[in-house]
Design a protein around this motif. Sequence first.
Motif, PDB file in Angstrom:
ATOM      1  N   SER A  50       0.801  -1.231   0.000  1.00 11.07           N
ATOM      2  CA  SER A  50       0.000   0.000   0.000  1.00 11.07           C
ATOM      3  C   SER A  50       0.830   1.275   0.000  1.00 11.07           C
ATOM      4  CB  SER A  50      -0.918   0.014   1.230  1.00 11.07           C
ATOM      5  OG  SER A  50      -0.188   0.265   2.420  1.00 11.07           O
ATOM      6  N   GLU A  51       2.154   1.137  -0.032  1.00  9.97           N
ATOM      7  CA  GLU A  51       3.040   2.285   0.146  1.00  9.97           C
ATOM      8  C   GLU A  51       2.707   2.956   1.478  1.00  9.97           C
ATOM      9  OE1 GLU A  51       3.045   4.781  -3.311  1.00  9.97           O
ATOM     10  OE2 GLU A  51       4.035   3.265  -4.523  1.00  9.97           O
ATOM     11  N   PRO A  52       2.893   2.207   2.573  1.00  8.86           N
ATOM     12  CA  PRO A  52       2.418   2.669   3.876  1.00  8.86           C
ATOM     13  C   PRO A  52       3.240   3.815   4.446  1.00  8.86           C
ATOM     14  CG  PRO A  52       3.758   0.704   4.142  1.00  8.86           C
ATOM     15  CD  PRO A  52       3.598   0.912   2.659  1.00  8.86           C
ATOM     16  N   THR A  53       2.606   4.562   5.359  1.00  8.49           N
ATOM     17  CA  THR A  53       3.375   5.441   6.219  1.00  8.49           C
ATOM     18  C   THR A  53       4.045   4.582   7.280  1.00  8.49           C
ATOM     19  OG1 THR A  53       1.485   5.811   7.690  1.00  8.49           O
ATOM     20  CG2 THR A  53       1.792   7.365   5.878  1.00  8.49           C
ATOM     21  N   PHE A  54       5.087   5.111   7.908  1.00  8.44           N
ATOM     22  CA  PHE A  54       5.712   4.349   8.976  1.00  8.44           C
ATOM     23  C   PHE A  54       5.964   5.233  10.180  1.00  8.44           C
ATOM     24  CE2 PHE A  54       9.476   5.909   6.708  1.00  8.44           C
ATOM     25  CZ  PHE A  54      10.313   6.307   7.745  1.00  8.44           C
ATOM     26  N   GLU A  55       5.927   4.605  11.345  1.00  9.81           N
ATOM     27  CA  GLU A  55       6.205   5.268  12.622  1.00  9.81           C
ATOM     28  C   GLU A  55       7.250   4.423  13.344  1.00  9.81           C
ATOM     29  OE1 GLU A  55       5.489   8.125  15.793  1.00  9.81           O
ATOM     30  OE2 GLU A  55       4.726   8.099  13.727  1.00  9.81           O
ATOM     31  N   LEU A  56       8.343   5.047  13.729  1.00  5.89           N
ATOM     32  CA  LEU A  56       9.414   4.349  14.423  1.00  5.89           C
ATOM     33  C   LEU A  56       9.389   4.764  15.890  1.00  5.89           C
ATOM     34  CD1 LEU A  56      11.792   2.404  13.712  1.00  5.89           C
ATOM     35  CD2 LEU A  56      13.246   4.441  13.588  1.00  5.89           C
ATOM     36  N   SER A  57       9.428   3.792  16.792  1.00  2.00           N
ATOM     37  CA  SER A  57       9.405   4.104  18.215  1.00  2.00           C
ATOM     38  C   SER A  57      10.663   4.873  18.611  1.00  2.00           C
ATOM     39  CB  SER A  57       9.301   2.817  19.039  1.00  2.00           C
ATOM     40  OG  SER A  57      10.448   1.998  18.841  1.00  2.00           O
ATOM     41  N   GLU A  58      10.590   5.527  19.766  1.00  2.72           N
ATOM     42  CA  GLU A  58      11.716   6.359  20.203  1.00  2.72           C
ATOM     43  C   GLU A  58      12.991   5.550  20.385  1.00  2.72           C
ATOM     44  OE1 GLU A  58      11.047   9.098  23.383  1.00  2.72           O
ATOM     45  OE2 GLU A  58       8.992   9.473  22.771  1.00  2.72           O
ATOM     46  N   ASP A  59      12.862   4.293  20.794  1.00  2.00           N
ATOM     47  CA  ASP A  59      14.066   3.485  20.982  1.00  2.00           C
ATOM     48  C   ASP A  59      14.534   2.820  19.690  1.00  2.00           C
ATOM     49  OD1 ASP A  59      12.264   1.423  20.602  1.00  2.00           O
ATOM     50  OD2 ASP A  59      12.413   0.631  22.632  1.00  2.00           O
ATOM     51  N   GLY A  60      13.799   3.056  18.591  1.00  2.00           N
ATOM     52  CA  GLY A  60      14.194   2.529  17.292  1.00  2.00           C
ATOM     53  C   GLY A  60      13.981   1.045  17.105  1.00  2.00           C
ATOM     54  N   ARG A  61      13.233   0.412  18.019  1.00  2.00           N
ATOM     55  CA  ARG A  61      13.070  -1.041  17.954  1.00  2.00           C
ATOM     56  C   ARG A  61      11.718  -1.494  17.427  1.00  2.00           C
ATOM     57  NH1 ARG A  61      15.862  -2.907  23.728  1.00  2.00           N
ATOM     58  NH2 ARG A  61      17.970  -2.137  23.233  1.00  2.00           N
ATOM     59  N   LEU A 108       6.039  -4.295  13.603  1.00  2.00           N
ATOM     60  CA  LEU A 108       7.219  -5.142  13.472  1.00  2.00           C
ATOM     61  C   LEU A 108       8.269  -4.691  14.475  1.00  2.00           C
ATOM     62  CD1 LEU A 108       6.332  -3.991  10.340  1.00  2.00           C
ATOM     63  CD2 LEU A 108       7.541  -6.083   9.755  1.00  2.00           C
ATOM     64  N   THR A 109       9.117  -5.595  14.873  1.00  2.00           N
ATOM     65  CA  THR A 109      10.219  -5.243  15.766  1.00  2.00           C
ATOM     66  C   THR A 109      11.544  -5.574  15.101  1.00  2.00           C
ATOM     67  OG1 THR A 109      10.062  -7.395  16.882  1.00  2.00           O
ATOM     68  CG2 THR A 109       8.882  -5.536  17.882  1.00  2.00           C
ATOM     69  N   ARG A 110      12.558  -4.806  15.469  1.00  2.00           N
ATOM     70  CA  ARG A 110      13.891  -5.000  14.931  1.00  2.00           C
ATOM     71  C   ARG A 110      14.463  -6.323  15.428  1.00  2.00           C
ATOM     72  NH1 ARG A 110      17.922  -1.232  13.265  1.00  2.00           N
ATOM     73  NH2 ARG A 110      16.508   0.472  13.835  1.00  2.00           N
ATOM     74  N   ASP A 111      15.002  -7.112  14.519  1.00  2.00           N
ATOM     75  CA  ASP A 111      15.620  -8.384  14.872  1.00  2.00           C
ATOM     76  C   ASP A 111      17.069  -8.127  15.251  1.00  2.00           C
ATOM     77  OD1 ASP A 111      16.575 -10.923  15.155  1.00  2.00           O
ATOM     78  OD2 ASP A 111      15.905 -11.658  13.202  1.00  2.00           O
ATOM     79  N   GLU A 112      17.311  -8.013  16.562  1.00  2.00           N
ATOM     80  CA  GLU A 112      18.668  -7.692  17.026  1.00  2.00           C
ATOM     81  C   GLU A 112      19.621  -8.865  16.818  1.00  2.00           C
ATOM     82  OE1 GLU A 112      19.223  -4.769  17.863  1.00  2.00           O
ATOM     83  OE2 GLU A 112      17.351  -3.885  18.567  1.00  2.00           O
ATOM     84  N   ALA A 113      19.062 -10.072  16.710  1.00  2.00           N
ATOM     85  CA  ALA A 113      19.919 -11.259  16.616  1.00  2.00           C
ATOM     86  C   ALA A 113      20.466 -11.474  15.225  1.00  2.00           C
ATOM     87  CB  ALA A 113      19.135 -12.502  17.054  1.00  2.00           C
ATOM     88  N   GLU A 114      19.816 -10.876  14.225  1.00  2.00           N
ATOM     89  CA  GLU A 114      20.249 -11.136  12.853  1.00  2.00           C
ATOM     90  C   GLU A 114      20.287  -9.831  12.080  1.00  2.00           C
ATOM     91  OE1 GLU A 114      18.966 -13.845   8.971  1.00  2.00           O
ATOM     92  OE2 GLU A 114      18.081 -14.217  10.923  1.00  2.00           O
ATOM     93  N   PRO A 115      21.320  -9.013  12.269  1.00  2.00           N
ATOM     94  CA  PRO A 115      21.430  -7.760  11.538  1.00  2.00           C
ATOM     95  C   PRO A 115      21.570  -7.989  10.043  1.00  2.00           C
ATOM     96  CG  PRO A 115      23.496  -8.266  12.626  1.00  2.00           C
ATOM     97  CD  PRO A 115      22.493  -9.288  13.090  1.00  2.00           C
TER      98      PRO A 115
END
Length: 325
Positions: free
Chosen positions: A290-301, A316-323
């Motif tokens: 849909s060509e979405p808007t995005f919002e990133l949390s303050e901690d970037g996760r 979605l959450t950032r996968d810290e285990a697999e950069p």
Amino acid sequence: MRTIRRTTRGRLAAGTLAAVAAVALAGCGTETAGAGGDGGGGGGAAANDSGGGSSGSDGATGGGGGDGDGGSSDEETVASVRWVPQTITVDGEETPRPAWADRAFLTIEPGRAEGGGGNSGGHTGCNYHGADVTVDGDRLRVSDHVSTMMACPGRPADFERNLLDVFLSDPTFEVSEDGRTLTLTNTDTGDSMTLQRDDSAAREVVGARWVAQSVTANGEEKRWPAEVDDGHVTIAEDGTMEGGSGCNSFNGEVRVEGTRFHDVEFMVTEMGCPDPAMEFEGHFQAVLASEPTFELSEDGRTLTLTDIETGENMVLTRDEAEPAT
């Protein structure tokens, strides 16, 4: 494999100030519509019913200019960008953004939402707020404004009040030739606000592997089932992306800019899987395409993608285990 892309590109809003209001409730407190006072940094949130004119399509980088080769329309220069206030001028006196207001920002997503508040808005440094905004030539028509009403001790109300006074005045706007500076002007008082483009959130989205945690459709949030393969997406710096949507894998291209995914196109394998995999895959692919808007949390996760036409979103959450490599 089949190719998926967005087939309509109109910015029709769809009741998704959850992107601002929901974050506001999670991070601030009570969301309230109505007039704000002057005490202790309370968020002035008077409703503004100035309507909304037709979307402007002419002009390049300035407010209401003519067409030019390679130029963008007025709406395109101001929309889907995270703008950070730098100064506010009231009665001829320019005041820089105070240090305590480092969270302040404004995003314009033209269109009208179904519920209270809209797809446009941001943070004043003390409160979250949202509104419907339409672009009428070189003017922003602002209506249906709501705000949280947090008191912020030690933070004078003047900056927040002046910011909202300019924004709610149906201001004219002008974007600098380099696209980095936005000026909003209250034509009744001459008061103005300058803001700078902030692309830091877009840079944080790129290069990470994002794993789906939940989808929201028709107002119902559903957690990603443990028995379904991870829904995930990774976007490389060159704009290529790859991932999996619960059953099938995909790869394609996207341009992450401002606060939105642009020019999304991807090819998907065509395996069949039993529900709930196919149900969640459908939501995943629909939001991404849909060509979405995005919002990133303050901690970037945490990354929230929202289809502003349907209100459907995905967290979605950032996968810290697999950069990403």
